[in-house]
Design an enzyme around this catalytic site. Structure first.
Site, PDB file in Angstrom:
ATOM      1  N   HIS A   1      -1.895   8.588 -14.653  1.00  0.00           N
ATOM      2  CA  HIS A   1      -0.692   7.875 -15.108  1.00  0.00           C
ATOM      3  C   HIS A   1      -0.844   7.424 -16.555  1.00  0.00           C
ATOM      4  CE1 HIS A   1       2.137   7.495 -11.829  1.00  0.00           C
ATOM      5  NE2 HIS A   1       1.231   7.050 -10.986  1.00  0.00           N
TER       6      HIS A   1
ATOM      7  N   CYS B   1       3.379   8.277  -4.595  1.00  0.00           N
ATOM      8  CA  CYS B   1       3.377   7.487  -5.818  1.00  0.00           C
ATOM      9  C   CYS B   1       4.581   6.552  -5.817  1.00  0.00           C
ATOM     10  CB  CYS B   1       3.446   8.431  -7.020  1.00  0.00           C
ATOM     11  SG  CYS B   1       3.472   7.587  -8.596  1.00  0.00           S
ATOM     12  N   LEU B   2       4.359   5.296  -6.212  1.00  0.00           N
ATOM     13  CA  LEU B   2       5.476   4.343  -6.239  1.00  0.00           C
ATOM     14  C   LEU B   2       6.542   4.762  -7.256  1.00  0.00           C
ATOM     15  CD1 LEU B   2       3.444   1.005  -6.033  1.00  0.00           C
ATOM     16  CD2 LEU B   2       4.803   2.071  -4.219  1.00  0.00           C
TER      17      LEU B   2
ATOM     18  N   GLY C   1      -2.196   1.483  -5.551  1.00  0.00           N
ATOM     19  CA  GLY C   1      -2.582   1.596  -6.953  1.00  0.00           C
ATOM     20  C   GLY C   1      -1.359   1.504  -7.836  1.00  0.00           C
TER      21      GLY C   1
ATOM     22  N   HIS D   1      -5.685   9.449  -9.793  1.00  0.00           N
ATOM     23  CA  HIS D   1      -4.218   9.430  -9.853  1.00  0.00           C
ATOM     24  C   HIS D   1      -3.746   8.360 -10.855  1.00  0.00           C
ATOM     25  CE1 HIS D   1      -0.185   9.342  -7.515  1.00  0.00           C
ATOM     26  NE2 HIS D   1      -0.106   8.319  -8.345  1.00  0.00           N
ATOM     27  N   GLU D   2      -4.372   7.177 -10.813  1.00  0.00           N
ATOM     28  CA  GLU D   2      -3.950   6.079 -11.702  1.00  0.00           C
ATOM     29  C   GLU D   2      -4.338   6.369 -13.156  1.00  0.00           C
ATOM     30  OE1 GLU D   2      -1.843   4.238 -10.431  1.00  0.00           O
ATOM     31  OE2 GLU D   2      -2.352   4.677  -8.351  1.00  0.00           O
TER      32      GLU D   2
ATOM     33  N   GLN E   1       3.703   2.654 -15.153  1.00  0.00           N
ATOM     34  CA  GLN E   1       4.675   2.553 -14.063  1.00  0.00           C
ATOM     35  C   GLN E   1       5.517   1.283 -14.132  1.00  0.00           C
ATOM     36  OE1 GLN E   1       1.470   3.480 -10.930  1.00  0.00           O
ATOM     37  NE2 GLN E   1       3.356   4.289 -10.058  1.00  0.00           N
TER      38      GLN E   1
HETATM   39 NI    NI Z   1       1.337   6.942  -8.904  1.00  0.00          NI
END
Ligand code: NI
Length: 173
Positions: A142, A96-97, A46, A138-139, A51
């Site tokens: 963000h 998470c990236l 995701g 989660h996304e 991000q």
């Molecule tokens: Ni994330």
């Protein structure tokens, strides 16, 4: 196809609330394509606009097991909105990236229903359970400037951020 650079904590874009898109036009579609490519290359399941330093309400996901030969199955969302949350909760380990190599168990509603605009700008709904449910929540977090580590105790969060900082300094991300 172009690609973005993923920003990592404590980048300020990760703490900001993104603004709704007025429509899913060619520019937003190009953004979705580039975000998917960025996510596949990372690799991750995701990615939200914040991000990649863009502050519009766009996210992409793909839970297919591509490393096991499954066909890609991308989901692109603009202006996602949670319209139902189950009372039942689910705990899963999240990463998470933007907080690379750090993981923690996070508790969230087990099932959610999300209303959004799809890649073609059409209104759509998704009911998500298990991993997909954690991922979409989660996304969407963000897009509201919330990271999964914000659900942890201050002590735990500081520990993870310190570990991340150390990894950055060692150039081992
Ligand atoms: Ni994330």
């Amino acid at each position: 196809m172009s690609e973005y650079k993923i920003v990592t904590a404590p980048h300020p874009a990760l703490k900001q609330k993104s603004k709704a898109v007025s429509a899913v036009d060619d520019a937003v579609r190009a953004q979705m394509d580039a975000m998917l490519k960025t996510m596949y290359d990372a690799p991750g399941i995701g990615l939200a606009a914040n991000q990649v330093g863009m502050l519009n309400r766009v996210l992409v996901m793909d839970l297919s097991k591509r490393d096991e030969g499954e066909e890609p199955s991308p989901i692109c969302m603009a202006n996602p909105e949670i319209i139902y949350k189950s009372e039942e909760l689910s705990t899963m380990e999240e990463g998470c990236l933007s907080v690379p190599k750090q993981y923690a168990d996070i508790e969230r509603p087990k099932i959610v229903r999300v209303k959004y605009l799809d890649y073609n700008g059409k209104e759509a709904e998704l009911e998500a359970d298990n991993l997909l449910s954690h991922c979409v929540q989660h996304e969407i977090d963000h897009l509201d400037g919330i990271l999964f580590i914000d659900y942890l105790s201050t002590l735990k969060r500081k520990m993870l951020l310190k570990k991340l900082d150390k990894l950055k300094k060692q150039n081992s991300l």
